[in-house]
Design a protein around this motif. Sequence first.
Motif, mmCIF file in Angstrom:
data_model
loop_
_atom_site.group_PDB
_atom_site.id
_atom_site.type_symbol
_atom_site.label_atom_id
_atom_site.label_comp_id
_atom_site.label_asym_id
_atom_site.label_seq_id
_atom_site.Cartn_x
_atom_site.Cartn_y
_atom_site.Cartn_z
ATOM 1 N N GLU A 96 0.961 -0.847 0.201
ATOM 2 C CA GLU A 96 0.138 0.008 -0.213
ATOM 3 C C GLU A 96 0.388 1.183 0.173
ATOM 4 O O GLU A 96 2.420 1.380 0.858
ATOM 5 N N GLY A 97 0.218 2.190 -0.612
ATOM 6 C CA GLY A 97 1.203 2.737 -0.941
ATOM 7 C C GLY A 97 2.624 3.299 -1.333
ATOM 8 O O GLY A 97 3.761 3.622 -1.107
ATOM 9 N N GLY A 98 2.955 2.406 -2.229
ATOM 10 C CA GLY A 98 4.121 1.979 -3.530
ATOM 11 C C GLY A 98 4.032 2.191 -4.705
ATOM 12 O O GLY A 98 3.519 3.788 -5.327
ATOM 13 N N VAL A 158 2.814 17.694 -6.218
ATOM 14 C CA VAL A 158 3.143 17.665 -5.157
ATOM 15 C C VAL A 158 1.934 18.010 -4.057
ATOM 16 O O VAL A 158 2.858 17.186 -2.779
ATOM 17 N N ALA A 159 2.103 19.260 -4.354
ATOM 18 C CA ALA A 159 2.320 20.255 -3.331
ATOM 19 C C ALA A 159 0.175 19.757 -2.972
ATOM 20 O O ALA A 159 -0.096 19.543 -1.384
ATOM 21 N N ALA A 179 -2.415 16.528 1.276
ATOM 22 C CA ALA A 179 -3.531 15.707 1.459
ATOM 23 C C ALA A 179 -2.621 14.336 2.446
ATOM 24 O O ALA A 179 -3.675 13.532 3.093
ATOM 25 N N LEU A 180 -1.802 14.133 2.556
ATOM 26 C CA LEU A 180 -1.137 13.188 3.101
ATOM 27 C C LEU A 180 -0.938 13.945 5.031
ATOM 28 O O LEU A 180 -1.286 12.850 5.445
ATOM 29 N N SER A 210 -4.924 5.209 6.849
ATOM 30 C CA SER A 210 -6.202 4.933 6.010
ATOM 31 C C SER A 210 -6.078 4.949 4.626
ATOM 32 O O SER A 210 -4.871 5.043 3.045
ATOM 33 N N ALA A 211 -6.712 4.582 3.807
ATOM 34 C CA ALA A 211 -6.868 4.487 2.670
ATOM 35 C C ALA A 211 -5.780 5.873 1.684
ATOM 36 O O ALA A 211 -5.289 5.620 0.684
ATOM 37 N N ALA A 212 -6.826 7.586 2.099
ATOM 38 C CA ALA A 212 -6.379 8.711 1.151
ATOM 39 C C ALA A 212 -4.644 8.245 1.726
ATOM 40 O O ALA A 212 -4.390 8.777 1.194
ATOM 41 N N HIS A 213 -4.641 8.114 3.551
ATOM 42 C CA HIS A 213 -3.294 8.262 3.793
ATOM 43 C C HIS A 213 -2.064 6.844 2.250
ATOM 44 O O HIS A 213 -1.160 7.879 1.798
ATOM 45 N N HIS A 214 -2.629 6.261 2.127
ATOM 46 C CA HIS A 214 -1.638 5.185 1.460
ATOM 47 C C HIS A 214 -1.332 5.708 -0.182
ATOM 48 O O HIS A 214 -0.734 5.508 -0.731
ATOM 49 N N LEU A 215 -2.899 6.747 -0.349
ATOM 50 C CA LEU A 215 -2.840 7.222 -1.950
ATOM 51 C C LEU A 215 -2.187 8.248 -1.907
ATOM 52 O O LEU A 215 -1.122 8.082 -2.684
#
Length: 126
Positions: free
Chosen positions: A49-51, A94-95, A100-101, A108-113
């Motif tokens: 996740e998050g890769g 990127v900004a 968002a991070l 969370s899914a938003a964090h991984h994305l």
Amino acid sequence: MADKSFRVEVVSADERLYSGDATMLVAQTTDGEIGVLAGHAPLLGQLTEGGYIAITEADGSRRVAAVTGGFLSVSADVVTILAESAEWAHTVDVAAETAALDAAEPGSAAHHLAKSRLSAAAALAR
């Protein structure tokens, strides 16, 4: 196809993102980062996740995509990436993804994305 290249297919739930010949693929799996060259032994791996994945095409150009979840399958002459979501790193703001991070709940899914998009953008910049 040159004998040091292999076929790469990148598919997400929404679309076929890529289909082409490559000389190298790097993917982040739950067991760590893996590099694949032509003739690699068969393998099935779970994408982290998050890769991201990085593809060095047969012509020498490089493509990087943010991927979240899914699997990597290496067979005799084809590498298939089956991702829950995938998008090209060059499209990442990127900004906006940094914000968002920071706002997302860790794990969370938003964090991984957001993490995936930022990792892919950083890998593309290398």
